[in-house]
Design a protein around this motif. Structure first.
Motif, PDB file in Angstrom:
ATOM      1  N   ILE A  27      -5.828   3.207  -8.643  1.00  0.00           N
ATOM      2  CA  ILE A  27      -4.841   4.244  -8.940  1.00  0.00           C
ATOM      3  C   ILE A  27      -4.003   4.617  -7.717  1.00  0.00           C
ATOM      4  O   ILE A  27      -3.196   5.540  -7.775  1.00  0.00           O
ATOM      5  N   ASP A  28      -4.196   3.919  -6.608  1.00  0.00           N
ATOM      6  CA  ASP A  28      -3.367   4.171  -5.428  1.00  0.00           C
ATOM      7  C   ASP A  28      -1.971   3.576  -5.664  1.00  0.00           C
ATOM      8  O   ASP A  28      -1.772   2.739  -6.547  1.00  0.00           O
ATOM      9  N   VAL A  29      -0.988   4.018  -4.885  1.00  0.00           N
ATOM     10  CA  VAL A  29       0.404   3.617  -5.138  1.00  0.00           C
ATOM     11  C   VAL A  29       0.686   2.164  -4.775  1.00  0.00           C
ATOM     12  O   VAL A  29       1.694   1.635  -5.196  1.00  0.00           O
ATOM     13  N   HIS A  30      -0.189   1.531  -3.974  1.00  0.00           N
ATOM     14  CA  HIS A  30       0.057   0.145  -3.631  1.00  0.00           C
ATOM     15  C   HIS A  30      -1.072  -0.721  -4.189  1.00  0.00           C
ATOM     16  O   HIS A  30      -1.808  -1.360  -3.464  1.00  0.00           O
ATOM     17  N   HIS A  31      -1.171  -0.684  -5.491  1.00  0.00           N
ATOM     18  CA  HIS A  31      -2.221  -1.395  -6.207  1.00  0.00           C
ATOM     19  C   HIS A  31      -2.308  -2.865  -5.765  1.00  0.00           C
ATOM     20  O   HIS A  31      -1.301  -3.554  -5.675  1.00  0.00           O
TER      21      HIS A  31
ATOM     22  N   GLY B 237     -12.111   1.370   1.053  1.00  0.00           N
ATOM     23  CA  GLY B 237     -12.119  -0.074   1.295  1.00  0.00           C
ATOM     24  C   GLY B 237     -10.964  -0.849   0.708  1.00  0.00           C
ATOM     25  O   GLY B 237     -10.694  -1.971   1.148  1.00  0.00           O
ATOM     26  N   HIS B 238     -10.241  -0.261  -0.230  1.00  0.00           N
ATOM     27  CA  HIS B 238      -9.357  -1.108  -1.049  1.00  0.00           C
ATOM     28  C   HIS B 238      -8.160  -1.695  -0.316  1.00  0.00           C
ATOM     29  O   HIS B 238      -7.507  -2.584  -0.837  1.00  0.00           O
ATOM     30  N   HIS B 239      -7.855  -1.203   0.901  1.00  0.00           N
ATOM     31  CA  HIS B 239      -6.779  -1.835   1.672  1.00  0.00           C
ATOM     32  C   HIS B 239      -7.303  -2.909   2.628  1.00  0.00           C
ATOM     33  O   HIS B 239      -6.522  -3.499   3.368  1.00  0.00           O
ATOM     34  N   GLY B 240      -8.623  -3.130   2.639  1.00  0.00           N
ATOM     35  CA  GLY B 240      -9.184  -4.119   3.555  1.00  0.00           C
ATOM     36  C   GLY B 240      -8.957  -5.539   3.052  1.00  0.00           C
ATOM     37  O   GLY B 240      -9.188  -5.832   1.878  1.00  0.00           O
TER      38      GLY B 240
HETATM   39 ZN   LIG Z   1      -3.309   3.811   0.047  1.00  0.00          ZN
END
Ligand SMILES: [Zn+2]
Length: 202
Positions: free
Chosen positions: A194-198, A158-161
């Motif tokens: 911890i993803d590269v595009h925090h 979900g974190h890119h939504g």
């Molecule tokens: Zn990502």
């Protein structure tokens, strides 16, 4: 640790994905979650079936028109002539970072709300996305009730939504949903991504 899991993701099996101009099979597959579930069971974490928290947690972080779109778009996708019967995929992006009016036509709305070519919507996408957001809400509830930690095993991710845009395999923002839910009890909530595009989306 308690692990919150929903089987509702199993029907979400996206096929269409475009990367660097090439049509590829989406690699965001049910095995992502079932592999994590097996590992949690092997290590004897307690797997807890997800609860139903209604529409309020997702409505706290997403716009009403986006939620309506996501819930209904697969059924409405028979409206345009020659639309794919398998998955909803955008072919224009009216948003593009510029202010624009809300598209009236469904094809425009698909481009407005589906931000890239990695978030096709299929028959079971809405059920999977809401189930994942419930997992995040459920984990937040457990922590508010006194657990030291809880693990929401969310799929789709979900974190890119965004507030009203699906992006990069994500539809509803599970992280933001949990954080907003925790704010009912806590004035400040920290998110560690911890993803590269925090911060993208969340
Ligand atoms: Zn990502």
């Amino acid at each position: 640790m308690k692990v919150i899991y929903s089987e509702s993701h199993l029907g979400h099996d996206p096929q269409f994905f475009v990367v660097r101009g090439q049509i590829r099979w989406s690699n965001e597959q049910p095995e992502h979650a079932t592999t994590l579930l097996k590992a949690a069971e092997r290590d004897r974490h307690a797997v807890v079936p997800v609860g139903d928290f209604g529409a309020a947690p997702r409505a706290a972080v997403h716009s009403a028109r986006y939620l309506h779109f996501l819930e209904t778009v697969f059924d409405r996708w028979s409206e345009p002539d020659d639309a794919s019967s398998d998955e909803v995929v955008p072919n224009i992006h009216p948003f593009s970072g510029e202010p624009c009016t809300y598209p009236e036509h469904l094809v425009g709305q698909v481009g407005f709300h589906l931000g890239d070519m990695a978030c096709a919507v299929g028959l079971a996408t809405w059920e999977a996305a809401t189930g994942a957001a419930y997992c995040a809400t459920h984990a937040a509830e457990l922590v508010m009730a006194g657990e030291r930690a809880a693990y929401a095993l969310c799929r789709p991710p979900g974190h890119h939504g965004y507030v009203e845009r699906a992006n990069s395999f994500c539809y509803l923002n599970n992280t933001a949903t949990a954080a907003q839910h925790l704010r009912r009890q806590h004035a400040r909530v920290a998110v560690l991504d911890i993803d590269v595009h925090h911060g993208n989306g969340t």
